[in-house]
Design a protein around this motif. Structure first.
Motif, PDB file in Angstrom:
ATOM      1  N   LEU A 299     -12.494  -0.521 -11.411  1.00  0.00           N
ATOM      2  CA  LEU A 299     -11.310   0.213 -11.000  1.00  0.00           C
ATOM      3  C   LEU A 299     -10.370  -0.760 -10.313  1.00  0.00           C
ATOM      4  O   LEU A 299     -10.739  -1.902 -10.057  1.00  0.00           O
TER       5      LEU A 299
ATOM      6  N   GLY B 280     -11.711   3.091 -14.020  1.00  0.00           N
ATOM      7  CA  GLY B 280     -10.524   2.951 -14.851  1.00  0.00           C
ATOM      8  C   GLY B 280      -9.231   3.395 -14.189  1.00  0.00           C
ATOM      9  O   GLY B 280      -8.162   3.293 -14.784  1.00  0.00           O
ATOM     10  N   HIS B 281      -9.310   3.876 -12.970  1.00  0.00           N
ATOM     11  CA  HIS B 281      -8.128   4.371 -12.267  1.00  0.00           C
ATOM     12  C   HIS B 281      -7.692   3.388 -11.182  1.00  0.00           C
ATOM     13  O   HIS B 281      -8.419   2.472 -10.825  1.00  0.00           O
TER      14      HIS B 281
END
Length: 157
Positions: A5, A67-68
């Protein structure tokens, strides 16, 4: 499990347990502004921004953040500096424990609505609990910041 992330603008890859809460991950990575309070989505102390939106990190699994982009107060110091002094001037930071949550939600509010009404400010900050000040100081501080900022814009126009 391994996740990647973006934390405060930097990519982070880590091996985590599937049940690790985001608040614990963030604190383990030095983000001590993220506070543990109620642990039941009520107090707002653990507020962070995920992809620009405020979320409560005490009730979110870290795996869902993969993924953020996550921002904590540590990554938004410059943006926060614009208005935190106005809140302090109103005596609304007595113990300081709730401040990071208020600041994170105020940043999100001002990004979404640069000139909110008092009712819009109250509505946006309704999920933040403060045991010391009674909330009016935070409202007065934000309003004072907005009035000062708007006056400067008018002077420069």
């Amino acid at each position: 499990m391994e996740i990647t992330l973006t934390l405060n603008g930097r990519p982070v890859t880590a091996s985590i347990s599937p049940d690790l809460l985001l608040i614990d991950f963030l604190r383990d990575h030095g983000c001590l502004s993220v506070k543990r309070g109620c642990e039941s989505e009520v107090c707002g102390l653990c507020t962070v921004l995920m992809d620009g939106q405020p979320i409560l990190s005490c009730s979110m699994l870290t795996a869902r953040a993969a993924g953020h982009s996550i921002y904590t107060l540590e990554g938004l110091q410059a943006e926060a500096q614009e208005f935190v002094g106005f809140i302090a001037d109103q005596g609304a930071d007595q113990c300081g424990f709730c401040n990071p949550g208020f600041v994170m939600n105020t940043i999100a509010l001002l990004r979404e609505n640069p000139d909110p009404t008092d009712d819009e400010i109250r509505a946006f900050l309704a999920g933040n609990l403060c045991r010391c000040s009674g909330y009016e100081g935070q409202l007065r501080g934000i309003r004072s910041f907005l009035n000062t900022r708007n006056a400067k814009r008018e002077e420069n126009a």
